[in-house]
Motif scaffolding. Sequence first.
Motif, PDB file in Angstrom:
ATOM      1  N   SER A 150       0.809  -1.220   0.000  1.00 47.98           N
ATOM      2  CA  SER A 150       0.000   0.000   0.000  1.00 47.98           C
ATOM      3  C   SER A 150       0.840   1.267   0.000  1.00 47.98           C
ATOM      4  N   VAL A 151       2.155   1.134   0.091  1.00 48.80           N
ATOM      5  CA  VAL A 151       3.038   2.293   0.143  1.00 48.80           C
ATOM      6  C   VAL A 151       3.575   2.600  -1.249  1.00 48.80           C
ATOM      7  N   ALA A 152       3.368   3.823  -1.697  1.00 49.83           N
ATOM      8  CA  ALA A 152       3.891   4.270  -2.995  1.00 49.83           C
ATOM      9  C   ALA A 152       5.242   4.940  -2.778  1.00 49.83           C
ATOM     10  N   ARG A 153       6.258   4.478  -3.487  1.00 47.51           N
ATOM     11  CA  ARG A 153       7.602   5.053  -3.403  1.00 47.51           C
ATOM     12  C   ARG A 153       7.802   5.977  -4.598  1.00 47.51           C
ATOM     13  N   VAL A 154       7.971   7.263  -4.317  1.00 47.30           N
ATOM     14  CA  VAL A 154       7.936   8.285  -5.361  1.00 47.30           C
ATOM     15  C   VAL A 154       9.256   9.047  -5.406  1.00 47.30           C
ATOM     16  N   TYR A 155       9.800   9.167  -6.597  1.00 47.70           N
ATOM     17  CA  TYR A 155      10.964  10.017  -6.832  1.00 47.70           C
ATOM     18  C   TYR A 155      10.457  11.330  -7.429  1.00 47.70           C
ATOM     19  N   VAL A 156      10.835  12.456  -6.832  1.00 52.64           N
ATOM     20  CA  VAL A 156      10.399  13.767  -7.299  1.00 52.64           C
ATOM     21  C   VAL A 156      11.528  14.385  -8.121  1.00 52.64           C
ATOM     22  N   TYR A 157      11.248  14.670  -9.380  1.00 53.28           N
ATOM     23  CA  TYR A 157      12.260  15.297 -10.221  1.00 53.28           C
ATOM     24  C   TYR A 157      12.631  16.674  -9.679  1.00 53.28           C
ATOM     25  N   ASP A 158      13.912  16.985  -9.724  1.00 57.08           N
ATOM     26  CA  ASP A 158      14.401  18.313  -9.353  1.00 57.08           C
ATOM     27  C   ASP A 158      14.512  19.136 -10.634  1.00 57.08           C
ATOM     28  N   MET A 159      13.383  19.640 -11.079  1.00 54.09           N
ATOM     29  CA  MET A 159      13.337  20.382 -12.329  1.00 54.09           C
ATOM     30  C   MET A 159      13.861  21.803 -12.126  1.00 54.09           C
ATOM     31  N   PRO A 160      14.344  22.456 -13.179  1.00 50.06           N
ATOM     32  CA  PRO A 160      14.776  23.854 -13.063  1.00 50.06           C
ATOM     33  C   PRO A 160      13.671  24.740 -12.494  1.00 50.06           C
ATOM     34  N   ASN A 216       1.236   6.557   3.424  1.00 49.70           N
ATOM     35  CA  ASN A 216       1.007   5.770   2.213  1.00 49.70           C
ATOM     36  C   ASN A 216       1.867   6.200   1.037  1.00 49.70           C
ATOM     37  N   VAL A 217       2.709   7.194   1.235  1.00 47.64           N
ATOM     38  CA  VAL A 217       3.613   7.623   0.171  1.00 47.64           C
ATOM     39  C   VAL A 217       4.964   7.983   0.798  1.00 47.64           C
ATOM     40  N   ILE A 218       6.021   7.498   0.183  1.00 46.21           N
ATOM     41  CA  ILE A 218       7.379   7.754   0.641  1.00 46.21           C
ATOM     42  C   ILE A 218       8.144   8.427  -0.486  1.00 46.21           C
ATOM     43  N   ARG A 219       8.781   9.533  -0.171  1.00 48.59           N
ATOM     44  CA  ARG A 219       9.658  10.143  -1.159  1.00 48.59           C
ATOM     45  C   ARG A 219      11.026   9.473  -1.073  1.00 48.59           C
ATOM     46  N   ALA A 226      12.594   3.904  -6.671  1.00 49.96           N
ATOM     47  CA  ALA A 226      11.266   4.457  -6.955  1.00 49.96           C
ATOM     48  C   ALA A 226      10.398   3.479  -7.738  1.00 49.96           C
ATOM     49  N   GLU A 227       9.105   3.608  -7.530  1.00 50.66           N
ATOM     50  CA  GLU A 227       8.105   2.955  -8.374  1.00 50.66           C
ATOM     51  C   GLU A 227       7.402   3.975  -9.259  1.00 50.66           C
ATOM     52  N   LEU A 228       7.430   5.228  -8.823  1.00 53.39           N
ATOM     53  CA  LEU A 228       6.747   6.299  -9.532  1.00 53.39           C
ATOM     54  C   LEU A 228       7.648   7.528  -9.579  1.00 53.39           C
ATOM     55  N   PHE A 229       7.436   8.352 -10.610  1.00 53.04           N
ATOM     56  CA  PHE A 229       8.230   9.568 -10.791  1.00 53.04           C
ATOM     57  C   PHE A 229       7.264  10.742 -10.929  1.00 53.04           C
ATOM     58  N   TYR A 230       7.420  11.719 -10.029  1.00 52.27           N
ATOM     59  CA  TYR A 230       6.518  12.876 -10.020  1.00 52.27           C
ATOM     60  C   TYR A 230       7.137  14.034 -10.790  1.00 52.27           C
ATOM     61  N   ILE A 231       6.360  14.608 -11.722  1.00 53.79           N
ATOM     62  CA  ILE A 231       6.803  15.736 -12.549  1.00 53.79           C
ATOM     63  C   ILE A 231       6.236  17.026 -11.939  1.00 53.79           C
ATOM     64  N   SER A 267      10.608   3.429 -19.252  1.00 55.30           N
ATOM     65  CA  SER A 267       9.213   2.970 -19.175  1.00 55.30           C
ATOM     66  C   SER A 267       8.312   3.589 -20.231  1.00 55.30           C
ATOM     67  N   GLY A 268       8.858   4.511 -21.036  1.00 55.73           N
ATOM     68  CA  GLY A 268       7.996   5.251 -21.946  1.00 55.73           C
ATOM     69  C   GLY A 268       7.075   6.202 -21.211  1.00 55.73           C
ATOM     70  N   GLY A 269       7.401   6.494 -19.959  1.00 52.03           N
ATOM     71  CA  GLY A 269       6.612   7.432 -19.165  1.00 52.03           C
ATOM     72  C   GLY A 269       5.462   6.812 -18.407  1.00 52.03           C
ATOM     73  N   ARG A 270       5.308   5.502 -18.465  1.00 52.91           N
ATOM     74  CA  ARG A 270       4.137   4.860 -17.859  1.00 52.91           C
ATOM     75  C   ARG A 270       4.111   4.979 -16.328  1.00 52.91           C
ATOM     76  N   ASP A 271       5.262   5.147 -15.715  1.00 50.95           N
ATOM     77  CA  ASP A 271       5.310   5.283 -14.258  1.00 50.95           C
ATOM     78  C   ASP A 271       5.547   6.732 -13.834  1.00 50.95           C
ATOM     79  N   HIS A 272       5.264   7.679 -14.721  1.00 46.94           N
ATOM     80  CA  HIS A 272       5.422   9.100 -14.419  1.00 46.94           C
ATOM     81  C   HIS A 272       4.059   9.735 -14.155  1.00 46.94           C
ATOM     82  N   ILE A 273       4.038  10.644 -13.188  1.00 42.03           N
ATOM     83  CA  ILE A 273       2.791  11.309 -12.795  1.00 42.03           C
ATOM     84  C   ILE A 273       2.831  12.746 -13.307  1.00 42.03           C
ATOM     85  N   LEU A 274       1.832  13.104 -14.115  1.00 39.76           N
ATOM     86  CA  LEU A 274       1.760  14.429 -14.731  1.00 39.76           C
ATOM     87  C   LEU A 274       0.485  15.142 -14.284  1.00 39.76           C
ATOM     88  N   PRO A 275       0.593  16.191 -13.463  1.00 32.12           N
ATOM     89  CA  PRO A 275      -0.608  16.932 -13.060  1.00 32.12           C
ATOM     90  C   PRO A 275      -1.060  17.886 -14.165  1.00 32.12           C
TER      91      PRO A 275
END
Length: 538
Positions: A150-160, A216-219, A226-231, A267-275
């Motif tokens: 149930s825990v999502a492991r998320v890597y947050v991109y350090d964008m400019p 439920n979410v770990i950075r 990571a399992e997911l990548f946050y944009i 992954s072709g972006g399949r594990d990336h989160i785009l708001p």
Amino acid sequence: MAGKHFPTGGLRSTSFPFSSSLAVTSLSLLALFLTFFFFFHNNSSSSRCLLISDPLDSPLHLSKRNPNPSSDAGPPPEYSFVASLEKFLTTRAPPFSSSSPADAAASQSAVPDDGDVPTAAAAKALDDSMWKEETERLYGDPLDPWSAPSVARVYVYDMPSKFTYDLLWLFRNTYKETVNLTSNGSPVHRLIEQHSIDYWLWADLIAPESERILKNVIRVHRQEEAELFYIPFFTTISYFLLEKQQCKALYREALKWVTDQAAWKRSGGRDHILPVHHPWSFKSVRRFMKNAIWLLPDMDSTGNWYKPGQVWLEKDLILPYVPNVDFCNSQCLHDVQSERKTLIFFRGRLKRNAGGKIRSKLVEALHNTEGVIVEEGSAGESGKAAAQNGMRRSLFCLSPAGDTPSSARLFDAIVSGCIPVIVSDELELPFEGILDYRKIALFVSSKDAVQHGWLIKFLKNIDSRQIKEMQMDIAKYSRHFLYSSPAQPLGAEDMTWRMIAGKLVNIKLQTRRSQRTVEGSRNLCTCECKPGNITRVF
């Protein structure tokens, strides 16, 4: 003879009752000693299990890979976007860049040269590292919180900064002065607040772990974990506050920056989160990122907002709008209960496009009806006060489709304790699968709703006991639609990660299939055959 069982030279009892009592006492002490011995022995050998299961234990003893220790009760959460953002920018953000996001968008110097683009080898190396981490979790300690499904492991991109902090500063430095309105009369900055889910999620993810509450979410700070990548790109702010060409240039830069990353190529972006919570935001380039997990206000795919094949429930996530009105807490609900004299209330734009044309039909059907208030209005300050007062004084609140199937009115009604009456045939709802909306809302087909007198008769026939039960459930459910800082358990951010965690197995399946399919094999399912969503107008 009575004392013959005692050792030689020991004290002898002068009476049988005293000897028996002493024996019983000795046995009791022995039993008590053995009990404590086994307790401490088991405690020391299974301390890891006790440390994980005992909520009173010190968080310092938890696994070092669990960065979400229990925190003491801190200050009350902040629900205002403007107030939360002010604190965030003045305490945790770098200062506003000397060059504005518009200037940065016009410059191409920040775009990496082809020689800097990660190669296929880099993507392959990352894939191997991620697979190693997944294997360790699969065969590792099932009691390790890090391994919980149930825990999502998320890597947050350090964008400019031009994609993140600079846009937040731009909003902060201009929202008080602007009088800009959209074509339908809504204040631009209020619309940004309404769709500010990108801020709430990102601000929580990057907060110091000592301030975070969610479990439920770990950075993570290493991509292979990571399992997911946050944009963290603020697509809505850039859409509304930059000139059209500057905005498009910034979108192209963001697209290139993200798709050049090794994790995207893997992954072709399949594990990336785009708001992309506003349906107009990121529109010029998002077709190139259609494999990503989009955070959306709804699932409309008529072609007006999303093209067929870009959005579907198996991949994307519906998130609630940030309410336009203040949250009515338990004391507020108690105070206004006796004032709910209006049968049904609506305040908003009465003329909309696409499925929103149902609104004008509803106005005709409800015209000059006792117990009905239908008003034209926008989301400005005066509009907020009028909507808030009207909803808190009504039993039911009308929630028809807008230009898209969703409407902010639904979430305004919920946090006001007003039972929503949803007239939107193709509406998809946030967190459905966790929440049962039949407990808190009424669903009416557009065909029935536009018939003169039908809706009023339907509402008046609802049993008072059912109304009371729905009001109680709304009071319980309303917390799920509130964004806050810090993010709260079972709040909107927490519910978001619970939903995304449920998609992880399918995300990994689609990623692995895409990596091993060969030329000429069947295409991966993209659900492009699904019909578009649209509320019919009769």
